[in-house]
Design a protein around this motif. Structure first.
Motif, PDB file in Angstrom:
ATOM      1  N   ALA A 108      35.540  58.765  28.617  1.00  0.00           N
ATOM      2  CA  ALA A 108      36.148  59.864  28.588  1.00  0.00           C
ATOM      3  C   ALA A 108      37.769  59.655  28.684  1.00  0.00           C
ATOM      4  N   THR A 109      38.064  58.746  29.276  1.00  0.00           N
ATOM      5  CA  THR A 109      39.685  58.615  29.374  1.00  0.00           C
ATOM      6  C   THR A 109      40.085  57.526  28.546  1.00  0.00           C
ATOM      7  N   THR A 110      39.423  56.266  28.348  1.00  0.00           N
ATOM      8  CA  THR A 110      39.913  55.345  27.363  1.00  0.00           C
ATOM      9  C   THR A 110      39.486  55.059  25.943  1.00  0.00           C
ATOM     10  N   ALA A 111      38.340  55.777  25.692  1.00  0.00           N
ATOM     11  CA  ALA A 111      37.552  55.406  24.656  1.00  0.00           C
ATOM     12  C   ALA A 111      38.331  55.486  23.180  1.00  0.00           C
ATOM     13  N   ALA A 171      43.453  37.676  23.990  1.00  0.00           N
ATOM     14  CA  ALA A 171      43.325  38.315  25.225  1.00  0.00           C
ATOM     15  C   ALA A 171      44.248  39.370  25.372  1.00  0.00           C
ATOM     16  N   ASP A 172      43.960  40.486  25.880  1.00  0.00           N
ATOM     17  CA  ASP A 172      44.864  41.676  26.013  1.00  0.00           C
ATOM     18  C   ASP A 172      44.739  42.267  27.358  1.00  0.00           C
ATOM     19  N   PRO A 173      45.727  42.928  27.891  1.00  0.00           N
ATOM     20  CA  PRO A 173      45.790  43.357  29.285  1.00  0.00           C
ATOM     21  C   PRO A 173      44.597  44.269  29.749  1.00  0.00           C
ATOM     22  N   ARG A 174      44.155  44.769  28.692  1.00  0.00           N
ATOM     23  CA  ARG A 174      43.097  45.868  28.983  1.00  0.00           C
ATOM     24  C   ARG A 174      41.620  45.004  29.475  1.00  0.00           C
ATOM     25  N   LEU A 175      41.666  43.673  28.602  1.00  0.00           N
ATOM     26  CA  LEU A 175      40.414  43.013  28.968  1.00  0.00           C
ATOM     27  C   LEU A 175      40.608  42.360  30.439  1.00  0.00           C
ATOM     28  N   THR A 179      33.780  47.449  33.528  1.00  0.00           N
ATOM     29  CA  THR A 179      33.012  46.463  32.479  1.00  0.00           C
ATOM     30  C   THR A 179      33.218  47.188  31.136  1.00  0.00           C
ATOM     31  N   ARG A 180      33.431  48.556  31.055  1.00  0.00           N
ATOM     32  CA  ARG A 180      33.621  49.050  29.846  1.00  0.00           C
ATOM     33  C   ARG A 180      34.844  48.578  29.220  1.00  0.00           C
ATOM     34  N   LEU A 181      36.097  48.976  30.280  1.00  0.00           N
ATOM     35  CA  LEU A 181      37.263  48.706  29.792  1.00  0.00           C
ATOM     36  C   LEU A 181      37.765  47.312  29.557  1.00  0.00           C
ATOM     37  N   GLY A 182      36.872  46.174  30.327  1.00  0.00           N
ATOM     38  CA  GLY A 182      36.926  44.791  29.937  1.00  0.00           C
ATOM     39  C   GLY A 182      35.999  44.337  29.008  1.00  0.00           C
ATOM     40  N   VAL A 235      23.582  52.379  40.634  1.00  0.00           N
ATOM     41  CA  VAL A 235      23.635  52.526  39.223  1.00  0.00           C
ATOM     42  C   VAL A 235      23.865  53.842  38.837  1.00  0.00           C
ATOM     43  N   ALA A 236      23.822  54.910  39.738  1.00  0.00           N
ATOM     44  CA  ALA A 236      24.222  56.411  39.506  1.00  0.00           C
ATOM     45  C   ALA A 236      25.786  56.195  39.353  1.00  0.00           C
ATOM     46  N   ALA A 237      26.414  55.504  40.635  1.00  0.00           N
ATOM     47  CA  ALA A 237      28.028  55.520  40.122  1.00  0.00           C
ATOM     48  C   ALA A 237      28.421  54.638  39.349  1.00  0.00           C
ATOM     49  N   MET A 238      27.637  53.443  38.796  1.00  0.00           N
ATOM     50  CA  MET A 238      28.111  52.754  37.535  1.00  0.00           C
ATOM     51  C   MET A 238      28.087  53.707  36.262  1.00  0.00           C
ATOM     52  N   THR A 239      27.123  54.388  36.124  1.00  0.00           N
ATOM     53  CA  THR A 239      26.885  55.348  34.904  1.00  0.00           C
ATOM     54  C   THR A 239      28.036  56.161  34.961  1.00  0.00           C
ATOM     55  N   ALA A 240      28.375  56.860  35.972  1.00  0.00           N
ATOM     56  CA  ALA A 240      29.595  57.763  36.221  1.00  0.00           C
ATOM     57  C   ALA A 240      30.858  56.946  35.853  1.00  0.00           C
ATOM     58  N   GLY A 241      30.869  55.820  36.261  1.00  0.00           N
ATOM     59  CA  GLY A 241      32.206  55.173  36.175  1.00  0.00           C
ATOM     60  C   GLY A 241      32.447  54.848  34.629  1.00  0.00           C
ATOM     61  N   MET A 242      31.095  54.557  33.949  1.00  0.00           N
ATOM     62  CA  MET A 242      31.108  54.247  32.369  1.00  0.00           C
ATOM     63  C   MET A 242      31.501  55.407  31.840  1.00  0.00           C
ATOM     64  N   LEU A 243      30.829  56.455  32.257  1.00  0.00           N
ATOM     65  CA  LEU A 243      31.315  57.914  31.619  1.00  0.00           C
ATOM     66  C   LEU A 243      32.940  58.065  31.534  1.00  0.00           C
ATOM     67  N   LEU A 244      33.215  57.800  32.946  1.00  0.00           N
ATOM     68  CA  LEU A 244      34.658  58.244  33.061  1.00  0.00           C
ATOM     69  C   LEU A 244      35.713  57.418  32.099  1.00  0.00           C
ATOM     70  N   GLU A 245      35.141  56.011  31.783  1.00  0.00           N
ATOM     71  CA  GLU A 245      35.970  54.937  30.886  1.00  0.00           C
ATOM     72  C   GLU A 245      35.936  55.610  29.700  1.00  0.00           C
TER      73      GLU A 245
END
Lengths: 146, 159
Positions: free
Chosen positions: B133-136, B81-85, A98-101, B121-131
Motif C-alpha cells: 500500500a505504501t511503496t508498491a 544494489a540500491d538503498p531500498r534493498l 522482505t517486500r521492500l528488500g 504469519v498474520a502480522a507478516m501478511t499485514a506487513g506485506m500489505l502495508l508495504e
C-alpha cells in the motif's frame, strides 16, 4: 563460544540440500526463483501473476507443516524466544522488510547466492548483520527473557 | 495438472527441508544469530547445503531452453544494489532476530498449529500489505515477480 550441545551439522546439511533441491525444481518446472516472501507476498498483490503456482507451492509448504507435525512434533518451536507482542512486531517487520528488500532467506540467501547475485549478497549481509546486532542487543544489552 | 503437482511437491519438499534443517525452531535461529553469546552455527550449514545443491543444479537446469511449464525462465537481471534493498533487508533482519521466524518456517509452523507462528504469519501478511500500500507504486512489479528487472517486459501467455 560455539554451542556444541545444540549444533546439528548433519541434519542441517540434509535439510539444506532438500531446500536446494526444491529451489531447483521450481526453476526446472516454472523457471522461477524459490523465494518464499515473493511467492507468498504475490498472493496479496493484485498486479502479481502466476497465482496458481503461488497457491500450490504455498499449499505444499503448509501441507509439510501439517505432516511433519504428525510424524515429528519436535521439529517445531519448543521454547519461546519472544512474547506474543514482540512476535507480532517481528512479523510486521519481516513482512514489510522482505517486500521492500525483494526477498528473504530463501530468495536472497539461497537462490541469490547460488546465482552469485551481487544484490542478494548485499541483502544477505544486511539481514544477517541486523539480525546478529538485534540478538546481541536483546540478549546481552537489554537482557530480555521471553 | 502436472504443473500444479510439481508446485505442490516443491513447496512440500521445501517445508520438509526447513524442518529437518532446524529452521522451524526459532530458538535455533536466535542461537545462530547469537554470535556474541553461545553460538549455534547449524543454520550456516542449512544455507551451505542448500547453496551447494542449488549452485550446481541451477546451472544444469539453465542449459535447457525453457522450463517445463513455461516458455522462458524468469530470472532477475538487476545487479545494482540500491538503498531500498539494503533498508528492506535490514528491517527483515531485525524481525527475523526478534521472532526467530523467517517467512517459510513461519508459514510451515503456522500450519503445524504453533500459536506464535500463527501470530507471526498474520502480522507478516499485514506487513506485506502495508508495504504494497505504501511503496508498491515506486518500483516495478512486472510479471508479478518482485525480483524481475524493470527491463524484462516481454509479455507471456499464461500456461
Amino acid at each position: 563460544m560455539i554451542d556444541f550441545e545444540s549444533f546439528t551439522p548433519v541434519s542441517a546439511l540434509v535439510g539444506g540440500a532438500l531446500i536446494g533441491l526444491s529451489a531447483s525444481l521450481v526453476l526446472l518446472s516454472h523457471g522461477k526463483i524459490a523465494g518464499i516472501s515473493g511467492i507468498y507476498g504475490g498472493l496479496f498483490d493484485p498486479a502479481a501473476r502466476d497465482q496458481a503456482f503461488r497457491g500450490w507451492f504455498i499449499g505444499g509448504l503448509l501441507l509439510s507443516g501439517l505432516v511433519v507435525r504428525v510424524v515429528w512434533p519436535g521439529a517445531f518451536q519448543s521454547a519461546a524466544v519472544a512474547s506474543l507482542g514482540v512476535t507480532a512486531i517481528a512479523g510486521l517487520l519481516v513482512g514489510f522488510g522482505t517486500r521492500l528488500g525483494n526477498g528473504c532467506t530463501s530468495g536472497h540467501g539461497v537462490c541469490g547466492l547460488s546465482r552469485l547475485s551481487p544484490r542478494s549478497l548485499f541483502a544477505t549481509l544486511s539481514f544477517v548483520g541486523t539480525g546478529v546486532l538485534s540478538v546481541h542487543v536483546v540478549r546481552h544489552i537489554l537482557a530480555v527473557s521471553p | 495438472m502436472k504443473s500444479r503437482l510439481f508446485s505442490l511437491f516443491a513447496g512440500a519438499l521445501f517445508g520438509v527441508g526447513l524442518s529437518i534443517g532446524g529452521m522451524t525452531r526459532p530458538e535455533k535461529v536466535v542461537g545462530f544469530l547469537d554470535v556474541t553469546g553461545l553460538w549455534d552455527p547449524s543454520l550456516a550449514f542449512v544455507m551451505g547445503g542448500a547453496i551447494a545443491v542449488h549452485f550446481v543444479l541451477f546451472r544444469v537446469v539453465l542449459r535447457r531452453k525453457a522450463p517445463l511449464f513455461d516458455d522462458h525462465f524468469h530470472l532477475p537481471t538487476r545487479r545494482d544494489a540500491d538503498p531500498r534493498l539494503f533498508v528492506g533487508a535490514a528491517i527483515f533482519g531485525i524481525g527475523w532476530a526478534l521472532g526467530g521466524f523467517c517467512p517459510g518456517p513461519g508459514l510451515a509452523s503456522a500450519a503445524a498449529g504453533v500459536f506464535p507462528a500463527i501470530v507471526f504469519v498474520a502480522a507478516m501478511t499485514a506487513g506485506m500489505l502495508l508495504e504494497h500500500a505504501t511503496t508498491a507504486r515506486t518500483h516495478s512489479r512486472m510479471e508479478g515477480w518482485p525480483w524481475t528487472s524493470r527491463r524484462s517486459t516481454t509479455p507471456r501467455p499464461s500456461p
